[in-house]
Motif scaffolding. Structure first.
Motif, PDB file in Angstrom:
ATOM      1  N   ARG A  61     -11.777  19.537 105.144  1.00  0.00           N
ATOM      2  CA  ARG A  61     -12.942  20.184 104.533  1.00  0.00           C
ATOM      3  C   ARG A  61     -12.677  20.504 103.062  1.00  0.00           C
ATOM      4  O   ARG A  61     -11.527  20.623 102.620  1.00  0.00           O
ATOM      5  CB  ARG A  61     -13.279  21.483 105.252  1.00  0.00           C
ATOM      6  CG  ARG A  61     -13.821  21.321 106.655  1.00  0.00           C
ATOM      7  CD  ARG A  61     -14.242  22.664 107.217  1.00  0.00           C
ATOM      8  NE  ARG A  61     -15.197  23.356 106.352  1.00  0.00           N
ATOM      9  CZ  ARG A  61     -15.695  24.571 106.612  1.00  0.00           C
ATOM     10  NH1 ARG A  61     -15.286  25.229 107.700  1.00  0.00           N
ATOM     11  NH2 ARG A  61     -16.563  25.131 105.795  1.00  0.00           N
ATOM     12  N   GLU A  62     -13.769  20.664 102.328  1.00  0.00           N
ATOM     13  CA  GLU A  62     -13.669  21.141 100.954  1.00  0.00           C
ATOM     14  C   GLU A  62     -13.263  22.609 100.969  1.00  0.00           C
ATOM     15  O   GLU A  62     -13.507  23.327 101.950  1.00  0.00           O
ATOM     16  CB  GLU A  62     -15.009  20.977 100.234  1.00  0.00           C
ATOM     17  CG  GLU A  62     -15.409  19.526 100.000  1.00  0.00           C
ATOM     18  CD  GLU A  62     -14.466  18.826  99.045  1.00  0.00           C
ATOM     19  OE1 GLU A  62     -14.009  19.478  98.068  1.00  0.00           O
ATOM     20  OE2 GLU A  62     -14.170  17.636  99.264  1.00  0.00           O
ATOM     21  N   PRO A  63     -12.620  23.103  99.913  1.00  0.00           N
ATOM     22  CA  PRO A  63     -12.221  24.514  99.872  1.00  0.00           C
ATOM     23  C   PRO A  63     -13.417  25.436 100.091  1.00  0.00           C
ATOM     24  O   PRO A  63     -14.509  25.192  99.590  1.00  0.00           O
ATOM     25  CB  PRO A  63     -11.635  24.679  98.465  1.00  0.00           C
ATOM     26  CG  PRO A  63     -11.175  23.304  98.090  1.00  0.00           C
ATOM     27  CD  PRO A  63     -12.153  22.367  98.716  1.00  0.00           C
ATOM     28  N   VAL A  64     -13.198  26.504 100.842  1.00  0.00           N
ATOM     29  CA  VAL A  64     -14.236  27.493 101.134  1.00  0.00           C
ATOM     30  C   VAL A  64     -14.142  28.609 100.097  1.00  0.00           C
ATOM     31  O   VAL A  64     -13.094  29.256  99.957  1.00  0.00           O
ATOM     32  CB  VAL A  64     -14.064  28.064 102.548  1.00  0.00           C
ATOM     33  CG1 VAL A  64     -15.131  29.129 102.823  1.00  0.00           C
ATOM     34  CG2 VAL A  64     -14.143  26.946 103.579  1.00  0.00           C
ATOM     35  N   ARG A  65     -15.244  28.840  99.375  1.00  0.00           N
ATOM     36  CA  ARG A  65     -15.279  29.831  98.300  1.00  0.00           C
ATOM     37  C   ARG A  65     -15.660  31.196  98.863  1.00  0.00           C
ATOM     38  O   ARG A  65     -16.677  31.335  99.540  1.00  0.00           O
ATOM     39  CB  ARG A  65     -16.280  29.391  97.236  1.00  0.00           C
ATOM     40  CG  ARG A  65     -16.301  30.223  95.956  1.00  0.00           C
ATOM     41  CD  ARG A  65     -17.164  29.514  94.931  1.00  0.00           C
ATOM     42  NE  ARG A  65     -17.196  30.208  93.656  1.00  0.00           N
ATOM     43  CZ  ARG A  65     -18.168  31.052  93.291  1.00  0.00           C
ATOM     44  NH1 ARG A  65     -19.183  31.268  94.115  1.00  0.00           N
ATOM     45  NH2 ARG A  65     -18.135  31.642  92.116  1.00  0.00           N
ATOM     46  N   LEU A  66     -14.849  32.211  98.556  1.00  0.00           N
ATOM     47  CA  LEU A  66     -15.107  33.565  99.036  1.00  0.00           C
ATOM     48  C   LEU A  66     -15.061  34.554  97.877  1.00  0.00           C
ATOM     49  O   LEU A  66     -14.389  34.315  96.864  1.00  0.00           O
ATOM     50  CB  LEU A  66     -14.058  33.974 100.081  1.00  0.00           C
ATOM     51  CG  LEU A  66     -13.970  33.124 101.370  1.00  0.00           C
ATOM     52  CD1 LEU A  66     -12.809  33.630 102.219  1.00  0.00           C
ATOM     53  CD2 LEU A  66     -15.274  33.166 102.144  1.00  0.00           C
ATOM     54  N   LEU A  67     -15.777  35.666  98.046  1.00  0.00           N
ATOM     55  CA  LEU A  67     -15.746  36.777  97.079  1.00  0.00           C
ATOM     56  C   LEU A  67     -16.057  36.306  95.670  1.00  0.00           C
ATOM     57  O   LEU A  67     -15.406  36.711  94.694  1.00  0.00           O
ATOM     58  CB  LEU A  67     -14.383  37.480  97.119  1.00  0.00           C
ATOM     59  CG  LEU A  67     -13.954  38.048  98.475  1.00  0.00           C
ATOM     60  CD1 LEU A  67     -12.545  38.641  98.381  1.00  0.00           C
ATOM     61  CD2 LEU A  67     -14.944  39.081  98.962  1.00  0.00           C
ATOM     62  N   GLY A  68     -17.058  35.441  95.574  1.00  0.00           N
ATOM     63  CA  GLY A  68     -17.488  34.981  94.258  1.00  0.00           C
ATOM     64  C   GLY A  68     -16.475  34.135  93.527  1.00  0.00           C
ATOM     65  O   GLY A  68     -16.490  34.075  92.292  1.00  0.00           O
ATOM     66  N   GLY A  69     -15.587  33.492  94.246  1.00  0.00           N
ATOM     67  CA  GLY A  69     -14.575  32.657  93.614  1.00  0.00           C
ATOM     68  C   GLY A  69     -13.245  33.338  93.398  1.00  0.00           C
ATOM     69  O   GLY A  69     -12.321  32.740  92.837  1.00  0.00           O
ATOM     70  N   LEU A  70     -13.132  34.590  93.862  1.00  0.00           N
ATOM     71  CA  LEU A  70     -11.848  35.274  93.742  1.00  0.00           C
ATOM     72  C   LEU A  70     -10.814  34.644  94.668  1.00  0.00           C
ATOM     73  O   LEU A  70      -9.631  34.548  94.337  1.00  0.00           O
ATOM     74  CB  LEU A  70     -12.011  36.756  94.065  1.00  0.00           C
ATOM     75  CG  LEU A  70     -10.739  37.622  94.023  1.00  0.00           C
ATOM     76  CD1 LEU A  70     -10.163  37.635  92.611  1.00  0.00           C
ATOM     77  CD2 LEU A  70     -11.036  39.035  94.502  1.00  0.00           C
ATOM     78  N   SER A 151      -5.835  30.289  98.086  1.00  0.00           N
ATOM     79  CA  SER A 151      -5.709  29.990  96.660  1.00  0.00           C
ATOM     80  C   SER A 151      -6.543  30.997  95.887  1.00  0.00           C
ATOM     81  O   SER A 151      -7.725  31.198  96.195  1.00  0.00           O
ATOM     82  CB  SER A 151      -6.182  28.563  96.361  1.00  0.00           C
ATOM     83  OG  SER A 151      -5.982  28.232  94.999  1.00  0.00           O
ATOM     84  N   LEU A 152      -5.963  31.628  94.898  1.00  0.00           N
ATOM     85  CA  LEU A 152      -6.655  32.666  94.140  1.00  0.00           C
ATOM     86  C   LEU A 152      -7.290  32.118  92.868  1.00  0.00           C
ATOM     87  O   LEU A 152      -6.660  31.347  92.135  1.00  0.00           O
ATOM     88  CB  LEU A 152      -5.679  33.788  93.773  1.00  0.00           C
ATOM     89  CG  LEU A 152      -5.003  34.514  94.938  1.00  0.00           C
ATOM     90  CD1 LEU A 152      -4.062  35.595  94.415  1.00  0.00           C
ATOM     91  CD2 LEU A 152      -6.021  35.111  95.898  1.00  0.00           C
ATOM     92  N   LEU A 153      -8.536  32.492  92.641  1.00  0.00           N
ATOM     93  CA  LEU A 153      -9.285  32.251  91.397  1.00  0.00           C
ATOM     94  C   LEU A 153      -9.682  30.795  91.183  1.00  0.00           C
ATOM     95  O   LEU A 153     -10.602  30.515  90.408  1.00  0.00           O
ATOM     96  CB  LEU A 153      -8.495  32.749  90.184  1.00  0.00           C
ATOM     97  CG  LEU A 153      -8.127  34.241  90.199  1.00  0.00           C
ATOM     98  CD1 LEU A 153      -7.252  34.572  88.993  1.00  0.00           C
ATOM     99  CD2 LEU A 153      -9.368  35.103  90.224  1.00  0.00           C
ATOM    100  N   ALA A 154      -9.005  29.864  91.808  1.00  0.00           N
ATOM    101  CA  ALA A 154      -9.349  28.452  91.652  1.00  0.00           C
ATOM    102  C   ALA A 154      -8.746  27.682  92.814  1.00  0.00           C
ATOM    103  O   ALA A 154      -7.882  28.186  93.534  1.00  0.00           O
ATOM    104  CB  ALA A 154      -8.843  27.900  90.325  1.00  0.00           C
ATOM    105  N   THR A 155      -9.202  26.449  92.995  1.00  0.00           N
ATOM    106  CA  THR A 155      -8.680  25.612  94.076  1.00  0.00           C
ATOM    107  C   THR A 155      -7.364  24.951  93.665  1.00  0.00           C
ATOM    108  O   THR A 155      -6.994  24.925  92.493  1.00  0.00           O
ATOM    109  CB  THR A 155      -9.713  24.537  94.444  1.00  0.00           C
ATOM    110  OG1 THR A 155      -9.962  23.721  93.297  1.00  0.00           O
ATOM    111  CG2 THR A 155     -11.012  25.170  94.918  1.00  0.00           C
ATOM    112  N   ASN A 156      -6.664  24.429  94.660  1.00  0.00           N
ATOM    113  CA  ASN A 156      -5.444  23.635  94.442  1.00  0.00           C
ATOM    114  C   ASN A 156      -4.318  24.405  93.768  1.00  0.00           C
ATOM    115  O   ASN A 156      -3.418  23.805  93.179  1.00  0.00           O
ATOM    116  CB  ASN A 156      -5.762  22.377  93.623  1.00  0.00           C
ATOM    117  CG  ASN A 156      -6.789  21.493  94.305  1.00  0.00           C
ATOM    118  OD1 ASN A 156      -6.687  21.223  95.499  1.00  0.00           O
ATOM    119  ND2 ASN A 156      -7.801  21.060  93.552  1.00  0.00           N
TER     120      ASN A 156
END
Length: 202
Positions: A61-70, A151-156
């Motif tokens: 799956r693609e990364p799941v974004r939580l807390l507005g990207g935090l 992952s914090l603040l960004a993917t990968n």
């Protein structure tokens, strides 16, 4: 013979009381050892559960974004150490983790400090969590890749390396160990400053 004929007992200093036997050594505090053990088991169980859920829900799956990207949830398999360090030395890291576990278990016999019990419990649980991956996950025993998913603040891991619950537990336990050392807290619950002030035994 009358009472008057009995010679008086020799006068002298009062007889010194018999020397007391040295106090037995107090065994290591069992409550603190149990605290270490329970905390380590809880961390290990939580780490295994989160990794099983991550593999089941995030694989492919693609990364799941939580807390507005935090925070991003993203499945990665890490052959290195915590935070993707020392990639390519998987079996060495597994041996190091085993050594850490053995050292903590030996130290636990002297443990009486609640702070040390919490810190060592966090480190032990985290070490066992990642060691479980290295032993049981592919590509093979002592070569297994650790499952990371946060992952914090960004993917990968662009901003901060991707990590898991075991990594967080190891870091938190390590920070607490440093603070305990800075404040002079010993394994047995005493302070190093108190030991220096204590008069030398005669």
């Amino acid at each position: 013979m009358s009472a008057q004929d009995v010679p008086p007992l020799p006068s002298g200093p009062a007889q010194a009381p018999a020397a007391q036997a040295p106090a037995a050594r107090t065994p290591a505090g069992r409550p603190t050892v149990w605290l270490l053990a329970v905390l380590a088991v809880l961390v290990l169980a939580a780490d295994i559960v989160t990794k099983v859920v991550a593999v089941a829900q995030l694989e492919g799956r693609e990364p799941v974004r939580l807390l507005g990207g935090l925070v991003y949830l993203q499945l990665l398999r890490n052959p290195g150490a915590a935070f993707s360090l020392a990639t390519g030395y998987t079996w060495i890291l597994a041996v190091v983790a085993i050594a850490v576990v053995v050292i903590i278990l030996r130290v636990a016999r002297k443990l009486r400090s609640t702070g040390w019990a919490i810190a060592l419990g966090l480190v032990l649980g985290g070490a066992l969590g990642n060691l479980t991956d290295r032993v049981f996950r592919s590509p093979g025993p002592l070569q297994g890749h650790v499952v990371d998913m946060v992952s914090l603040l960004a993917t990968n891991g662009t901003v901060w390396p991707v990590f898991n619950l075991a990594d967080s537990s190891i870091v938190c336990g390590g920070v607490l160990l440093v603070l305990l050392a800075l404040f002079g807290r010993e394994l047995d619950g005493t302070r190093s400053s108190d030991r220096k002030k204590a008069p030398a035994s005669e």
